[in-house]
Write a protein that holds these residues in place. Sequence first.
Motif, PDB file in Angstrom:
ATOM      1  N   PRO B  98     -49.991 -53.406   3.636  1.00 51.44           N
ATOM      2  CA  PRO B  98     -49.507 -53.605   2.267  1.00 51.44           C
ATOM      3  C   PRO B  98     -48.951 -52.374   1.546  1.00 51.44           C
ATOM      4  CG  PRO B  98     -51.889 -54.018   2.441  1.00 51.44           C
ATOM      5  CD  PRO B  98     -51.378 -53.891   3.834  1.00 51.44           C
ATOM      6  N   TRP B  99     -49.607 -51.229   1.624  1.00 51.58           N
ATOM      7  CA  TRP B  99     -49.126 -50.091   0.837  1.00 51.58           C
ATOM      8  C   TRP B  99     -47.810 -49.553   1.365  1.00 51.58           C
ATOM      9  CZ3 TRP B  99     -51.326 -49.443  -3.727  1.00 51.58           C
ATOM     10  CH2 TRP B  99     -52.644 -49.869  -3.915  1.00 51.58           C
ATOM     11  N   ALA B 102     -45.115 -51.948   0.481  1.00 53.87           N
ATOM     12  CA  ALA B 102     -44.735 -51.880  -0.937  1.00 53.87           C
ATOM     13  C   ALA B 102     -43.727 -50.749  -1.190  1.00 53.87           C
ATOM     14  CB  ALA B 102     -45.978 -51.700  -1.807  1.00 53.87           C
ATOM     15  N   GLN B 105     -40.498 -52.001   0.129  1.00 48.57           N
ATOM     16  CA  GLN B 105     -39.904 -52.988  -0.780  1.00 48.57           C
ATOM     17  C   GLN B 105     -39.368 -52.309  -2.059  1.00 48.57           C
ATOM     18  OE1 GLN B 105     -42.286 -57.061   0.488  1.00 48.57           O
ATOM     19  NE2 GLN B 105     -42.679 -56.245  -1.523  1.00 48.57           N
ATOM     20  N   ALA B 106     -40.012 -51.220  -2.442  1.00 47.83           N
ATOM     21  CA  ALA B 106     -39.553 -50.467  -3.612  1.00 47.83           C
ATOM     22  C   ALA B 106     -38.377 -49.565  -3.248  1.00 47.83           C
ATOM     23  CB  ALA B 106     -40.690 -49.627  -4.178  1.00 47.83           C
ATOM     24  N   PHE B 197     -49.275 -43.869  -4.259  1.00 50.25           N
ATOM     25  CA  PHE B 197     -49.199 -44.854  -5.351  1.00 50.25           C
ATOM     26  C   PHE B 197     -50.168 -44.469  -6.460  1.00 50.25           C
ATOM     27  CE2 PHE B 197     -51.248 -48.485  -7.348  1.00 50.25           C
ATOM     28  CZ  PHE B 197     -50.219 -49.365  -7.674  1.00 50.25           C
TER      29      PHE B 197
ATOM     30  N   ILE C 202     -48.777 -56.829 -14.441  1.00 49.70           N
ATOM     31  CA  ILE C 202     -47.630 -57.647 -14.014  1.00 49.70           C
ATOM     32  C   ILE C 202     -46.774 -58.026 -15.221  1.00 49.70           C
ATOM     33  CG2 ILE C 202     -46.987 -59.888 -13.004  1.00 49.70           C
ATOM     34  CD1 ILE C 202     -49.542 -59.592 -11.242  1.00 49.70           C
TER      35      ILE C 202
ATOM     36  N   ILE D 195     -48.500 -57.395  -2.661  1.00 46.44           N
ATOM     37  CA  ILE D 195     -47.480 -56.388  -2.327  1.00 46.44           C
ATOM     38  C   ILE D 195     -46.386 -56.360  -3.396  1.00 46.44           C
ATOM     39  CG2 ILE D 195     -45.923 -55.536  -0.541  1.00 46.44           C
ATOM     40  CD1 ILE D 195     -47.614 -56.921   1.560  1.00 46.44           C
ATOM     41  N   PHE D 197     -46.868 -56.859  -6.603  1.00 49.37           N
ATOM     42  CA  PHE D 197     -47.471 -56.054  -7.679  1.00 49.37           C
ATOM     43  C   PHE D 197     -47.283 -54.569  -7.397  1.00 49.37           C
ATOM     44  CE2 PHE D 197     -51.080 -53.481  -8.984  1.00 49.37           C
ATOM     45  CZ  PHE D 197     -51.375 -53.863 -10.279  1.00 49.37           C
ATOM     46  N   MET D 198     -47.640 -54.166  -6.180  1.00 48.87           N
ATOM     47  CA  MET D 198     -47.517 -52.759  -5.803  1.00 48.87           C
ATOM     48  C   MET D 198     -46.061 -52.303  -5.887  1.00 48.87           C
ATOM     49  SD  MET D 198     -49.765 -52.977  -2.343  1.00 48.87           S
ATOM     50  CE  MET D 198     -51.558 -53.098  -2.315  1.00 48.87           C
ATOM     51  N   THR D 199     -45.165 -53.157  -5.419  1.00 50.14           N
ATOM     52  CA  THR D 199     -43.742 -52.820  -5.381  1.00 50.14           C
ATOM     53  C   THR D 199     -43.236 -52.484  -6.779  1.00 50.14           C
ATOM     54  OG1 THR D 199     -43.431 -54.279  -3.488  1.00 50.14           O
ATOM     55  CG2 THR D 199     -41.453 -53.732  -4.770  1.00 50.14           C
TER      56      THR D 199
END
Lengths: 231, 231, 231, 231
Positions: B98-99, B102, B105-106, B197, C202, D195, D197-199
């Motif tokens: 996940p990290w 992320a 995805q960012a 993060f 969020i 994910i 949220f993290m993004t």
Amino acid sequence: MLEILKKEVLEANLEIKNKGMVIYTWGNVSGIDRRQGLVVIKASGVSYEEMTEDHMVVLDLEGNVIEGRYRPSSDTPTHLALYKAFPEIGGITHTHSPWATAWAQASRDIPVYGTTHADYFYGTIPCTRAMKEEEIKNDYEVQTGNLIIRTIKEKGLDPLKVPGVLVSGHGPFVWGKNPGEAVYNAVVLEEVAKIAFMTENINSHASPICKALLDRHYFRKHGSNAYYGQK
Amino acid sequence: MLEILKKEVLEANLEIKNKGMVIYTWGNVSGIDRRQGLVVIKASGVSYEEMTEDHMVVLDLEGNVIEGRYRPSSDTPTHLALYKAFPEIGGITHTHSPWATAWAQASRDIPVYGTTHADYFYGTIPCTRAMKEEEIKNDYEVQTGNLIIRTIKEKGLDPLKVPGVLVSGHGPFVWGKNPGEAVYNAVVLEEVAKIAFMTENINSHASPICKALLDRHYFRKHGSNAYYGQK
Amino acid sequence: MLEILKKEVLEANLEIKNKGMVIYTWGNVSGIDRRQGLVVIKASGVSYEEMTEDHMVVLDLEGNVIEGRYRPSSDTPTHLALYKAFPEIGGITHTHSPWATAWAQASRDIPVYGTTHADYFYGTIPCTRAMKEEEIKNDYEVQTGNLIIRTIKEKGLDPLKVPGVLVSGHGPFVWGKNPGEAVYNAVVLEEVAKIAFMTENINSHASPICKALLDRHYFRKHGSNAYYGQK
Amino acid sequence: MLEILKKEVLEANLEIKNKGMVIYTWGNVSGIDRRQGLVVIKASGVSYEEMTEDHMVVLDLEGNVIEGRYRPSSDTPTHLALYKAFPEIGGITHTHSPWATAWAQASRDIPVYGTTHADYFYGTIPCTRAMKEEEIKNDYEVQTGNLIIRTIKEKGLDPLKVPGVLVSGHGPFVWGKNPGEAVYNAVVLEEVAKIAFMTENINSHASPICKALLDRHYFRKHGSNAYYGQK
């Protein structure tokens, strides 16, 4: 030689693994026998799964290996510097536990946002300044220790009342009266660092607790007037 | 055929599950035998609970299946492209941990905020640009590999010193000298992504560590002057 | 003496450990026998690993130890104050569970952002004001209880419908009809606190659910028209 | 009666517990036998630890209990509405899993930030509007179903391609071809919500992936041209 201390240091090293404070080989705990002036620390780069007493290295305070087949932790000079500067401490632990490491990477002191913090750290948990190029290039691990010592001393702190420092861009070094207490304090610091992160996210104007509440909680657990726990 | 490598690749696949890097079938690890020019990768869509050596597929570098009853991972062409471009690597892992996902995805590179990062990645962990429509519509998995290769080469990076790339909008591809090291580096990347993060959340003006500290930590663990671990 | 209640309180104390609500000795649960006016609470500073019925202390409502070899939890006066003020409650739990503690440290009420909250807490979960110096310096634990009571009463709340309060700068005190329900509500509060944190991250303009939805969900599970669960 | 389906629904209910999607009794899974027009759902408020096939309730599509000693889940009318509106689905799961619930409480659709999402949900995961007072006050659970159906239909979505909806202020309802797939999709939704949220925290200007990448990943796993997994 130092069988009891070696066992204590071994167990403290295994404990940082059990408490989820480290992955792979990312942490170390040491202990000192003050009478003999000898330090026990884990060997460098050994996995926690296969760690035994045999991986405990005995050194004097100048860093000479007195007993042990392995190279000691690469952070050993930092531990030795702290033992020499703070005669009241008996154990040290260093980890890269994520929340404390994040505050260290953010180069920020952790404010006393609540009683969870005040129960164990008597005030702000300080973060050092960034290390200078000349400190890094020369005897780096010794200089890391020196910077921690300077941070504690310049702020006039009692190392047993504020038993840990964040090294900027690196992570936490935490200590206590013995190796077990050093690990305990490292786990507390990690939890406190996590809750402080959440606190600031919930209220970006969160303020530290007042001196009276800090005093009440710290001295409820520490010192001659403590009334927490059993006599 | 390639029994040792198959076993190594199987164990590396099970390890990404054990380390909590994947759910269901969301990841894959491969390894290469450079002398024979043969790659071993897990079969596509197989659950980790029932995975055995029998699910290891042997291919040549052109993607021809040499041995194995199952279809190889759908990401196989990405792995092959990387093996052809980077002769020094011996194992590759891809997850949706996940990290790291992320950050992908960012669409952001991960800055070197601390020594945890510097211990294993010699500099910023790069994120590719977004893939173009024509790359996606044609031989997508090959183009994913090509984009990773271009990202490493355009930045002049040594693939063993920066052993992983984030693919924008997708996730991490990580490698190493062998499958086990590829998994190790993937776990490190996930931890580093998480702490980065947190770091930015604690201090939105956090800055990367200096070059001297990056050098000190990376070369403490890698290269001829390394002094971490046992000889 | 009070064997059933002691067993119930012991199990409730072990349950906060099993649910991941506490580390080390950071929490306590008590229960009351209303007919006899006697309270059972765990001993202070006892580790959950070695806790037995023997560590359960029996006190009257004035704090006199009636049975037990150990000192009771240092938070006992807070529990006693709550039992005296709220005759409808039968169990109390206090923890430093991270999400609820973070809201307490942030000194913020938890808004009713969803039905998960509404299923168990009939409205906003209040946070007290900060404690005053004179409250902290004198009978601190009694004053903590008094502040919780004042918070519930000034807002005109029914303590069984809003079975918990955050103490500013400290953490949650949660209760229920019996010790098991107090722990259940503490676990719910922790989950609700976590999801509320995420919700605001969020959508920084997230708004609480409407009164009709709060009513529907709360009374689906509570009161004479409840239709959740088995008859 | 319906022994195979009952077993399937029981296992799917236990699976949401095993995957960490629920605490206490906070979730439910159902399945349908389309030939007979009968639905199996778990009993209301039963703990997962003691759940057996005996707690599976059989109902017709009008909600009449055909077999079973217990009251069905209080969310049963929502499930029945969905089965009637979407003849292609065979299983439904509802949880309060934290990340998906947080997006629901934030009243936001989850954008397609990456391929992890695109592998299973063919586009944005929609969140309903808030429920109206008259919907809540009357046949609430039926209206919850109707609102989900309206959300899917107004957006012109294929319920098997976007197999889930967030109900504003409440949480996720997720479905699939059978109960096991419904649970799988619920776990995916939770991971995707986390994910995402993290993004957004890593890059507040993160943008969704392009249509070509969405198509490539979704159809790599679904439909006649799928090439993921074994034939």
